[in-house]
Design a protein around this motif. Structure first.
Motif, PDB file in Angstrom:
ATOM      1  N   THR A 198       0.911  -1.382   0.293  1.00 38.17           N
ATOM      2  CA  THR A 198      -0.012   0.013  -0.454  1.00 38.17           C
ATOM      3  C   THR A 198       1.182   0.838  -0.038  1.00 38.17           C
ATOM      4  O   THR A 198       1.435   1.111   0.891  1.00 38.17           O
ATOM      5  N   LEU A 199       0.885   1.796  -0.656  1.00 40.34           N
ATOM      6  CA  LEU A 199       1.420   3.396  -1.362  1.00 40.34           C
ATOM      7  C   LEU A 199       0.105   4.629  -1.100  1.00 40.34           C
ATOM      8  O   LEU A 199      -0.705   4.760  -1.720  1.00 40.34           O
ATOM      9  N   VAL A 200       0.193   5.917   0.172  1.00 36.91           N
ATOM     10  CA  VAL A 200      -0.109   6.777  -0.093  1.00 36.91           C
ATOM     11  C   VAL A 200       0.560   7.617   0.264  1.00 36.91           C
ATOM     12  O   VAL A 200       1.677   8.028   0.760  1.00 36.91           O
ATOM     13  N   PHE A 201       0.186   9.203  -0.860  1.00 39.27           N
ATOM     14  CA  PHE A 201       0.567  10.376  -0.677  1.00 39.27           C
ATOM     15  C   PHE A 201       0.764  10.905   0.633  1.00 39.27           C
ATOM     16  O   PHE A 201      -0.811  10.691   0.332  1.00 39.27           O
ATOM     17  N   PHE A 220       4.147   3.796   3.301  1.00 38.09           N
ATOM     18  CA  PHE A 220       4.315   2.821   2.535  1.00 38.09           C
ATOM     19  C   PHE A 220       4.013   1.631   3.464  1.00 38.09           C
ATOM     20  O   PHE A 220       5.000   1.450   4.440  1.00 38.09           O
ATOM     21  N   MET A 221       3.138   0.229   3.195  1.00 33.81           N
ATOM     22  CA  MET A 221       3.246  -0.943   3.585  1.00 33.81           C
ATOM     23  C   MET A 221       3.474  -1.580   3.141  1.00 33.81           C
ATOM     24  O   MET A 221       2.846  -1.854   2.052  1.00 33.81           O
ATOM     25  N   HIS A 238       7.636   5.651   6.651  1.00 37.75           N
ATOM     26  CA  HIS A 238       7.401   6.954   6.126  1.00 37.75           C
ATOM     27  C   HIS A 238       8.948   7.673   4.994  1.00 37.75           C
ATOM     28  O   HIS A 238       9.999   7.793   6.068  1.00 37.75           O
ATOM     29  N   GLU A 239       8.365   7.722   4.337  1.00 37.91           N
ATOM     30  CA  GLU A 239       9.824   8.491   3.753  1.00 37.91           C
ATOM     31  C   GLU A 239       9.569  10.128   3.579  1.00 37.91           C
ATOM     32  O   GLU A 239       8.694  10.478   3.550  1.00 37.91           O
ATOM     33  N   THR A 240      10.621  10.012   3.775  1.00 37.62           N
ATOM     34  CA  THR A 240      11.408  11.625   4.282  1.00 37.62           C
ATOM     35  C   THR A 240      11.347  12.311   3.113  1.00 37.62           C
ATOM     36  O   THR A 240      12.008  11.662   2.043  1.00 37.62           O
ATOM     37  N   GLY A 247      16.319  11.511   7.976  1.00 38.45           N
ATOM     38  CA  GLY A 247      16.076  10.191   6.843  1.00 38.45           C
ATOM     39  C   GLY A 247      14.917   9.486   7.953  1.00 38.45           C
ATOM     40  O   GLY A 247      14.072   9.468   7.900  1.00 38.45           O
ATOM     41  N   ARG A 248      15.206   8.296   6.735  1.00 40.05           N
ATOM     42  CA  ARG A 248      13.862   7.358   6.492  1.00 40.05           C
ATOM     43  C   ARG A 248      13.267   7.418   7.824  1.00 40.05           C
ATOM     44  O   ARG A 248      14.016   6.705   8.420  1.00 40.05           O
ATOM     45  N   ARG A 249      12.091   7.040   8.309  1.00 41.58           N
ATOM     46  CA  ARG A 249      11.501   6.177   9.107  1.00 41.58           C
ATOM     47  C   ARG A 249      10.891   4.860   8.679  1.00 41.58           C
ATOM     48  O   ARG A 249      10.267   4.462   7.996  1.00 41.58           O
ATOM     49  N   ALA A 250      11.785   3.707   9.355  1.00 37.69           N
ATOM     50  CA  ALA A 250      11.298   2.333   8.469  1.00 37.69           C
ATOM     51  C   ALA A 250      11.033   1.581  10.245  1.00 37.69           C
ATOM     52  O   ALA A 250      11.700   1.637  10.943  1.00 37.69           O
TER      53      ALA A 250
END
Length: 449
Positions: A198-201, A220-221, A238-240, A247-250
């Motif tokens: 699942t991708l959402v802006f 993104f999940m 959570h793409e920054t 940085g990217r939160r994963a």
């Protein structure tokens, strides 16, 4: 009812390799929608007519799904490139593509008439034009400031700006897709990995973008649904946008340990999910994440035969075994067309570490999709060839991929990701995600076993 939306564009740029550049002038931005298409591609065709003018792309919202509905099924093959006639066409191929011909005697490319089908929803045009006037690279070029939704640099002046256009390109706003991944052995054997992504802006969340999303590009999940030994593993990202600021939160839910953990290795050359070592984290979607490890040089534009309008390989009547073959995917099912691409060369910075010392990207001008990427190892030798099987989801005005592949020239193995021929559901566009769907609590709820 099919509708062809006439837009515009002829592109003239100054090709420079600066790492950071400011927004364009009002005079340049005024070309968008006039001399340029609204996303910055050259509208005019090429000199010999093999690439036509862009006439607005292809759109048909009356169709429920593009899987099994090929609008260009009547097109005939113009010619086929093989080992025997390779020299005739090398000028319009990448080094990686040439290497595939040299490694596999049965490798071929069926070349069809060029259909510039890519287009975006009309509502995005004003945002992209505003980005041209206002968006800037953040310190070091590892983030973007004053950026709205998609395509910050429709008139790019550096390689880094082209890379950011690929990273931020439009992919439907919010979508869930059920797809398969295949780590393929040299003899053609594979175990199917089933993924739900699942991708959402933030703009497309139920509540729209809020202060909490200030530095978030998208959420993104990814859930692993097969094979059984991996079932229940879930990745949350959570793409920054400004990856200097943060940085990217994963996070990852490990089904075996039954716990959520931060996942700092989901970046750069960390191993890709269930890929059997055949791709890095930043290989997903051809290339993703912070671009700070490389110096990016804009080489200009080139006409290249790239996969395009690949509706045939999406046919639900095909089984995965019809597509996944030893050495490479079934080339009889892949359609190639000549398109103009931006060429960007990324060279690993001194003092940085990554398994790829160089990446050469070939980015489609009509969609900003990195369509071919040649990857080089630490010795500077060509190692892996990435290929995006471009397709226009014309019922949603979304250019994306039918699949992507990453071929290892040394081992003869490869990874294919994105096929859905045997999946009961494929692309779910009409979803209504909330911000709470992308929290660590939601990650725990998704995990099981």
């Amino acid at each position: 009812m099919n509708k062809l939306m006439l837009k515009a564009g002829v592109l003239a740029i100054s090709v420079i390799s600066a790492s950071v550049a400011a927004e364009v002038s009002p005079e340049q931005a005024a070309k968008l929608g006039q001399e340029l298409t609204f996303i910055g591609a050259t509208r005019a065709g090429n000199a010999d007519g093999s690439i036509p003018a862009w006439d607005g792309g292809y759109s048909d919202h009356s169709v429920e799904t593009v899987r099994g509905t090929n609008p260009f099924a009547e097109d005939e093959i113009l010619f086929t490139i093989t080992q025997e006639n390779l020299n005739k066409y090398k000028e319009n191929l990448t080094d990686g593509q040439v290497a595939m011909f040299e490694k596999y005697p049965d490798y071929k490319m069926n070349v069809y008439p060029t259909r510039r089908s890519a287009t975006y929803p009309d509502k995005l045009w004003p945002k992209i034009k505003s980005n041209a006037l206002n968006a800037e690279l953040a310190a070091g070029g590892n983030g973007i400031e004053d950026f709205d939704t998609t395509i910050p640099f429709p008139i790019p002046k550096s390689g880094l700006e082209v890379v950011w256009n690929h990273i931020t390109r439009y992919r439907g706003g919010s979508v869930t897709r059920n797809i398969a991944q295949f780590p393929v052995l040299a003899n053609g054997d594979y175990v199917t990995v089933e993924l739900k992504e699942t991708l959402v802006f933030p703009e497309y969340l139920e509540t729209g973008r809020q202060e909490a999303d200030d530095n978030v590009l998208f959420y993104f999940m990814q859930e692993v649904e097969a094979p059984s030994r991996l079932t229940g593993t879930v990745l949350l990202v959570h793409e920054t946008i400004n990856q200097v600021k943060e940085g990217r939160r994963a996070w990852i839910y490990n089904a075996g340990q039954r716990r959520v953990r931060r996942a700092p290795n989901v970046a750069y050359d960390g191993p890709g999910t269930a890929s059997d070592g055949l791709r890095t984290s930043d290989n997903l979607d051809m290339y993703n994440g912070a671009p700070d490890k490389y110096n990016w040089e804009l080489k200009g534009k080139k006409e290249v035969y790239i996969p395009y309008n690949n509706y045939k390989i999406m046919d639900p009547e095909l089984a995965y075994e019809d597509i996944i073959k030893a050495g490479h995917m079934n080339q009889d099912l892949i359609r190639y067309e000549k398109h103009r691409v931006w060429v960007v060369e990324g060279t690993l910075k001194e003092g940085e570490r990554h398994i790829y010392s160089k990446r050469v990207m070939y980015v489609d001008e009509d969609s900003w999709t990195a369509s071919i990427i040649d990857h080089y190892d630490g010795r500077g030798e060509l190692w892996r060839v990435g290929e995006a099987l471009n397709v226009q989801f014309y019922n949603q005005d979304v250019p994306w991929m039918a699949a992507e592949a990453l071929y290892d020239l040394n081992s003869g193995r490869y990874l294919s990701l994105g096929l859905a021929n045997e999946e009961s559901t494929y692309m779910e566009w009409d979803i209504s995600p909330t911000r709470e769907d992308f929290t660590t609590n939601a990650l725990r709820r998704k995990g099981f076993r």
